[in-house]
Design a protein around this motif. Structure first.
Motif, mmCIF file in Angstrom:
data_model
loop_
_atom_site.group_PDB
_atom_site.id
_atom_site.type_symbol
_atom_site.label_atom_id
_atom_site.label_comp_id
_atom_site.label_asym_id
_atom_site.label_seq_id
_atom_site.Cartn_x
_atom_site.Cartn_y
_atom_site.Cartn_z
ATOM 1 N N THR A 298 0.841 -1.204 0.000
ATOM 2 C CA THR A 298 0.000 0.000 0.000
ATOM 3 C C THR A 298 0.874 1.251 0.000
ATOM 4 N N ALA A 299 1.893 1.251 0.870
ATOM 5 C CA ALA A 299 2.766 2.426 1.010
ATOM 6 C C ALA A 299 3.412 2.790 -0.332
ATOM 7 N N THR A 300 3.862 1.773 -1.070
ATOM 8 C CA THR A 300 4.563 2.068 -2.322
ATOM 9 C C THR A 300 3.592 2.509 -3.423
ATOM 10 N N ALA A 301 2.373 1.951 -3.405
ATOM 11 C CA ALA A 301 1.367 2.393 -4.392
ATOM 12 C C ALA A 301 1.012 3.863 -4.133
ATOM 13 N N GLU A 302 0.834 4.198 -2.838
ATOM 14 C CA GLU A 302 0.513 5.596 -2.493
ATOM 15 C C GLU A 302 1.696 6.504 -2.854
ATOM 16 N N ALA A 303 2.907 5.988 -2.660
ATOM 17 C CA ALA A 303 4.104 6.795 -2.927
ATOM 18 C C ALA A 303 4.254 7.085 -4.422
ATOM 19 N N ARG A 304 3.940 6.097 -5.267
ATOM 20 C CA ARG A 304 4.007 6.326 -6.719
ATOM 21 C C ARG A 304 2.974 7.382 -7.114
#
Ligand SMILES: Cc1cc2nc3c(=O)[nH]c(=O)nc-3n(C[C@H](O)[C@H](O)[C@H](O)COP(=O)(O)OP(=O)(O)OC[C@H]3O[C@@H](n4cnc5c(N)ncnc54)[C@H](O)[C@@H]3O)c2cc1C
Length: 452
Positions: A299-305
């Protein structure tokens, strides 16, 4: 004072992916990452340090090299103050930097159960996402015989499974009747708990810890609410993670009732030019739109992208309104994965579901070497048949099957559309074309919806 287009506070997956995305798509922008530890860890790899990675934290190191290779700058220091009017960040060593855009990616920390007396005794540990801490824990842990892990969520369970592969006596204590009950449906939680019980871990469910006791300020026993005592040379408390949002709060950012930084669909906080992303930021249930606590690296990386692309203005529309929580694990060789709604979380939110499952060998014919049974369970809306959730368990392919289901949920694919879903099959790689478990589970739901 040096000025940057973007300053990112943090050094975990959210910070790194935000940094990489900004530097890749906005090459000319200057980006500074402020991270408090020089070496980082692959957070999801931490349990495997204790066995599969040979008790060596070095083998699980992670750093911002891809960001630096793109021209990003990094300093190792702690951000200790943000002046949102002057648009500056102060670090512990005394320096100050000014920003155009600021990103909080300060992550989360293990919950300290202050309600359990003795939580501060020596040899009481946490699974912190810190290289130094885990490296020290790794060297200490091999000296212990009896280790008690409190908390049967996926982190406690994975750590227990890995530690039990050595000569230590590992006891896992979970207050709920089943382990993994926050991540999985009751059916899959029961399967996961059974898988854990087949390892050397002594699993105690429906069991409450009352206090930790010991002499010379060092833990020796875990006392249960029924009065029983378990011997413990060390205790690992793994009862959840809470947003590391103190600095954000002190900087005047709004937090939600869970202490997560309040953000909109694009990670923007209530303060102009300040965003938050990853475990420190609020997430929204994909069906309910309400605040949920879902703290996952995926989730964190999807939000970060999403944030990296949109930090200077929205250019790529976010295609999902909320967080599905796509999650996978493996216990004792059994892969298990889940995405979106299941009977339990749906009923907690008052969501109507219809479900069906189908199992088939993940090779065809099933007698081929390397075959595992794969079960797919789909959850759909009983009104329009759109896929709202799914679970997969069995062989390792469950880890990618759930990602297909996740896409189906995000694109509102219906069980009726899955009837004509085209897949590739091969004897050595997949289930047979007759028995693709996603299609067959969807067909079961179509049957329930149209013939019963
Ligand atoms: C043992 C374990 C296993 C896991 N397994 C999985 C898994 O299999 N799949 C999955 O999707 N998720 C998994 N997770 C969850 C995942 O690790 C988190 O969701 C992820 O780490 C979140 O990334 P983040 O960058 O938001 O936060 P974090 O990883 O917490 O990083 C935050 C960083 O910010 C730094 N920082 C904080 N404050 C400051 C400051 N003031 N100044 C400078 N730096 C600061 C911290 O030092 C830290 O490096 C696991 C977590 C754990 C603990």
């Amino acid at each position: 004072m040096k000025k940057y287009d973007v300053i990112i506070i943090g050094g975990g997956p959210a910070a790194i992916v935000t940094g990489i995305t900004v530097k890749k798509f906005f090459k000319e922008k200057s980006v500074l990452m402020i991270k408090e530890e020089a070496d980082g860890l692959v957070p999801c790899g931490i349990p495997y340090i204790f066995n599969l990675l040979g008790n060596d934290a070095e083998k699980n190191k992670m750093g911002p090299k891809p960001f630096v290779d793109l021209g990003g700058e990094v300093i190792v220091d702690s951000a200790v103050g943000v002046d949102k009017s002057a648009k500056t960040v102060a670090v512990k060593s005394g320096e100050e930097f000014s920003y155009d855009k600021l990103v909080f990616a300060t992550g989360s920390q293990p919950v300290v159960p202050v309600f359990i007396p003795g939580n501060d005794l020596r040899n009481v540990f946490y699974i912190k996402k810190s290289f130094t801490y885990i490296d020290e824990l790794t060297s200490k842990i091999s000296g212990f015989k009896n280790v008690v892990i409190v908390g049967g969520g996926f982190i406690g369970a994975e750590v227990a499974e890995q530690m039990a592969a050595s000569n230590m006596n590992i006891t896992l204590i979970e207050s709920e009747p089943l382990c993994f009950s926050k991540a999985f449906s009751p059916e899959l939680s029961a399967i996961a708990t059974e898988a854990l019980k087949k390892t050397n871990v002594k699993v105690m469910t429906s069991t409450l810890v009352k206090e930790l006791t010991g002499e010379n300020n060092t833990v020796q026993h875990v006392v249960l609410s029924d009065g029983n005592k378990i011997e413990a040379d060390a205790v690992i408390l793994s009862i959840g993670y809470r947003a590391n949002s103190q600095l954000a709060k002190e900087s005047g950012l709004e937090l939600n009732r869970f202490g997560d930084i309040h953000v909109d669909n694009y990670g923007r906080t209530t303060v102009k030019d300040i965003s938050a992303v990853g475990d420190c930021a609020q997430s929204f249930g994909f069906l309910t739109g309400r605040s949920d606590v879902i703290k996952l690296a995926s989730t964190a990386t999807a939000e970060a992208r999403t944030l990296g692309h949109n930090i200077f203005g929205i250019r790529i529309k976010k295609c999902t309104a909320g967080t599905l929580g796509v999650f996978s694990t493996e216990i004792n060789g059994l892969a298990m994965a889940a995405a979106g709604a299941n009977e339990k979380n749906a009923s907690d939110s008052g969501i109507d579901l219809i479900s069906a499952k189908f199992s088939s060998p993940d090779r065809h014919p099933g007698g081929l070497p390397g075959m595992s049974n794969l079960t797919v369970k789909l959850y759909a809306s009983p009104v329009d048949g759109s896929i709202l959730g799914g679970e997969a368990w069995g062989g390792k392919s469950a880890g990618e099957i759930i990602n297909i289901i996740s896409l189906a949920i995000q694109k509102s694919v219906t069980v009726f559309e899955l009837i004509s879903y085209q897949v590739g099959t091969h004897p050595l790689l997949t289930s047979s074309p007759v028995n693709n478990p996603i299609i067959r589970a969807a067909e079961e739901i179509v049957f329930k919806m149209t013939y019963s």
